[in-house]
Design a protein around this motif. Sequence first.
Motif, PDB file in Angstrom:
ATOM      1  N   LEU A 157       0.856  -1.182   0.000  1.00  0.00           N
ATOM      2  CA  LEU A 157       0.000   0.000   0.000  1.00  0.00           C
ATOM      3  C   LEU A 157       0.892   1.233   0.000  1.00  0.00           C
ATOM      4  N   TYR A 158       0.487   2.238  -0.770  1.00  0.00           N
ATOM      5  CA  TYR A 158       1.286   3.448  -0.936  1.00  0.00           C
ATOM      6  C   TYR A 158       0.356   4.653  -0.927  1.00  0.00           C
ATOM      7  N   ARG A 159       0.691   5.665  -0.133  1.00  0.00           N
ATOM      8  CA  ARG A 159      -0.097   6.903  -0.096  1.00  0.00           C
ATOM      9  C   ARG A 159       0.712   8.018  -0.728  1.00  0.00           C
ATOM     10  N   ASP A 160       0.128   8.690  -1.731  1.00  0.00           N
ATOM     11  CA  ASP A 160       0.861   9.750  -2.414  1.00  0.00           C
ATOM     12  C   ASP A 160       0.676  11.078  -1.685  1.00  0.00           C
ATOM     13  N   ARG A 161       1.249  12.124  -2.237  1.00  0.00           N
ATOM     14  CA  ARG A 161       1.232  13.427  -1.567  1.00  0.00           C
ATOM     15  C   ARG A 161      -0.174  14.009  -1.418  1.00  0.00           C
ATOM     16  N   SER A 162      -1.076  13.602  -2.298  1.00  0.00           N
ATOM     17  CA  SER A 162      -2.453  14.106  -2.219  1.00  0.00           C
ATOM     18  C   SER A 162      -3.269  13.403  -1.146  1.00  0.00           C
ATOM     19  N   GLY A 163      -2.731  12.342  -0.574  1.00  0.00           N
ATOM     20  CA  GLY A 163      -3.444  11.575   0.432  1.00  0.00           C
ATOM     21  C   GLY A 163      -4.178  10.368  -0.123  1.00  0.00           C
ATOM     22  N   ARG A 164      -4.150  10.170  -1.437  1.00  0.00           N
ATOM     23  CA  ARG A 164      -4.769   8.989  -2.028  1.00  0.00           C
ATOM     24  C   ARG A 164      -3.908   7.759  -1.746  1.00  0.00           C
ATOM     25  N   THR A 165      -4.584   6.617  -1.612  1.00  0.00           N
ATOM     26  CA  THR A 165      -3.891   5.360  -1.353  1.00  0.00           C
ATOM     27  C   THR A 165      -3.984   4.460  -2.577  1.00  0.00           C
ATOM     28  N   PHE A 166      -2.881   3.810  -2.891  1.00  0.00           N
ATOM     29  CA  PHE A 166      -2.805   2.907  -4.028  1.00  0.00           C
ATOM     30  C   PHE A 166      -2.305   1.552  -3.551  1.00  0.00           C
ATOM     31  N   ALA A 167      -2.780   0.509  -4.205  1.00  0.00           N
ATOM     32  CA  ALA A 167      -2.329  -0.850  -3.935  1.00  0.00           C
ATOM     33  C   ALA A 167      -1.509  -1.347  -5.111  1.00  0.00           C
ATOM     34  N   VAL A 168      -0.452  -2.068  -4.812  1.00  0.00           N
ATOM     35  CA  VAL A 168       0.367  -2.728  -5.826  1.00  0.00           C
ATOM     36  C   VAL A 168       0.497  -4.187  -5.400  1.00  0.00           C
ATOM     37  N   TRP A 169       0.258  -5.110  -6.327  1.00  0.00           N
ATOM     38  CA  TRP A 169       0.337  -6.521  -5.964  1.00  0.00           C
ATOM     39  C   TRP A 169       0.897  -7.315  -7.136  1.00  0.00           C
ATOM     40  N   ALA A 170       1.371  -8.530  -6.826  1.00  0.00           N
ATOM     41  CA  ALA A 170       2.042  -9.319  -7.854  1.00  0.00           C
ATOM     42  C   ALA A 170       1.756 -10.799  -7.687  1.00  0.00           C
ATOM     43  N   THR A 171       1.558 -11.475  -8.825  1.00  0.00           N
ATOM     44  CA  THR A 171       1.666 -12.920  -8.824  1.00  0.00           C
ATOM     45  C   THR A 171       3.137 -13.265  -8.646  1.00  0.00           C
ATOM     46  N   ARG A 172       3.412 -14.481  -8.225  1.00  0.00           N
ATOM     47  CA  ARG A 172       4.815 -14.797  -7.939  1.00  0.00           C
ATOM     48  C   ARG A 172       5.584 -15.210  -9.190  1.00  0.00           C
ATOM     49  N   GLY A 173       4.883 -15.671 -10.218  1.00  0.00           N
ATOM     50  CA  GLY A 173       5.586 -16.196 -11.373  1.00  0.00           C
ATOM     51  C   GLY A 173       6.241 -17.522 -11.042  1.00  0.00           C
ATOM     52  N   SER A 174       6.757 -18.180 -12.067  1.00  0.00           N
ATOM     53  CA  SER A 174       7.403 -19.463 -11.836  1.00  0.00           C
ATOM     54  C   SER A 174       8.270 -19.802 -13.036  1.00  0.00           C
ATOM     55  N   GLY A 175       9.583 -19.885 -12.827  1.00  0.00           N
ATOM     56  CA  GLY A 175      10.489 -20.269 -13.889  1.00  0.00           C
ATOM     57  C   GLY A 175      10.383 -19.350 -15.091  1.00  0.00           C
ATOM     58  N   PRO A 176      10.045 -19.889 -16.265  1.00  0.00           N
ATOM     59  CA  PRO A 176       9.962 -19.045 -17.458  1.00  0.00           C
ATOM     60  C   PRO A 176       8.763 -18.105 -17.454  1.00  0.00           C
ATOM     61  N   ARG A 177       7.824 -18.332 -16.576  1.00  0.00           N
ATOM     62  CA  ARG A 177       6.639 -17.470 -16.500  1.00  0.00           C
ATOM     63  C   ARG A 177       6.914 -16.319 -15.539  1.00  0.00           C
ATOM     64  N   PRO A 178       6.935 -15.083 -16.032  1.00  0.00           N
ATOM     65  CA  PRO A 178       7.249 -13.950 -15.147  1.00  0.00           C
ATOM     66  C   PRO A 178       6.128 -13.664 -14.174  1.00  0.00           C
ATOM     67  N   ALA A 179       6.459 -12.903 -13.153  1.00  0.00           N
ATOM     68  CA  ALA A 179       5.431 -12.347 -12.265  1.00  0.00           C
ATOM     69  C   ALA A 179       4.646 -11.285 -13.033  1.00  0.00           C
TER      70      ALA A 179
END
Length: 316
Positions: A157-179
């Motif tokens: 979770l990340y809050r920018d200067r305006s006070g808005r909150t953003f979420a960033v998430w990722a699959t883990r990936g596996s071998g030749p398959r990237p996240a």
Amino acid sequence: MIRHAVIASATVLCAFLAAAPPATGAPGPSDGWQRVGSGTLGGVSGMALVEGAPVAQGLADAVVVRDNQGDRESRVATLRLRPGHAPAVRELPWFGVLPAGLEALDAVPGRPGHYIAVAGRGEAYHIVVADGRAVALGGPVALPGRHDGDSYEGFALYRDRSGRTFAVWATRGSGPRPAVVRAASVRVGAYGPEFGTVTARQEFAVPFPNEDEVRHASDLKVLSDGTVMVSSVSDPQVDDGPFASAIYEAGRLTVNVAHDAVLRLKPKNDLVPFALFTKRDNRKIEAIAFAPGSQAVWGTDDENDGGSVEFDRVGR
């Protein structure tokens, strides 16, 4: 270790610690790692520092999640880390819809005691950690863009200067398959996270680890300046390892004039590990946390060897 300095619910269920005993013993070993859980039920799969608590080298208060699935197995624990002392680990009872396999955790900015925990299948839980327990508010919420068969291990979770909150998430990936890393605005209300439209999606792969089952994103956090940090691991699918891990400065999260999240992640060939752990180190880092300034904490799920944490610095 080789280092590269580059840069309230209708149904109430309780999960009490039944088979993941608290860590005990002497202060941290000479290599800096401190045990915070024993055996396969004591791993650290996600971690967040307690907002407002002091952080210094060897000193922090943290909340961790464990990727357990049994009804009476621990899901959440608190850590009290102090220089010269063994970690104080407290497994918490869970109240609410019981998750299976929590893999990531981050603190809700500006709301001490509130966290979002994410299960491997892509379900987000709003939990409150207080009074010696973890309480899930409402039921699980699916991450946007989730597909059957996806496996998620990173969330921030990340809050920018305006006070808005953003979420960033990722699959883990596996071998030749990237996240696959995604970002969206999020509002954490009374009963769970409310995600906006996904405005950023980018694949991510790492140069190391480069053998066994490579999980390109085992955790993810966003620093106060928008820097995206990612941990990666290799797992030979043997509970004794050996494991290998690396932490990367993966790129940047920015917010454009339309207040949409924008991701700019580095290509594989441009990545250089900030910290690197070979098979000789035998550490599977599945949790990373950062404090304002230069402090970082790594957390492991080392399977039969339990969970451990180590302090590091991110000074530039």
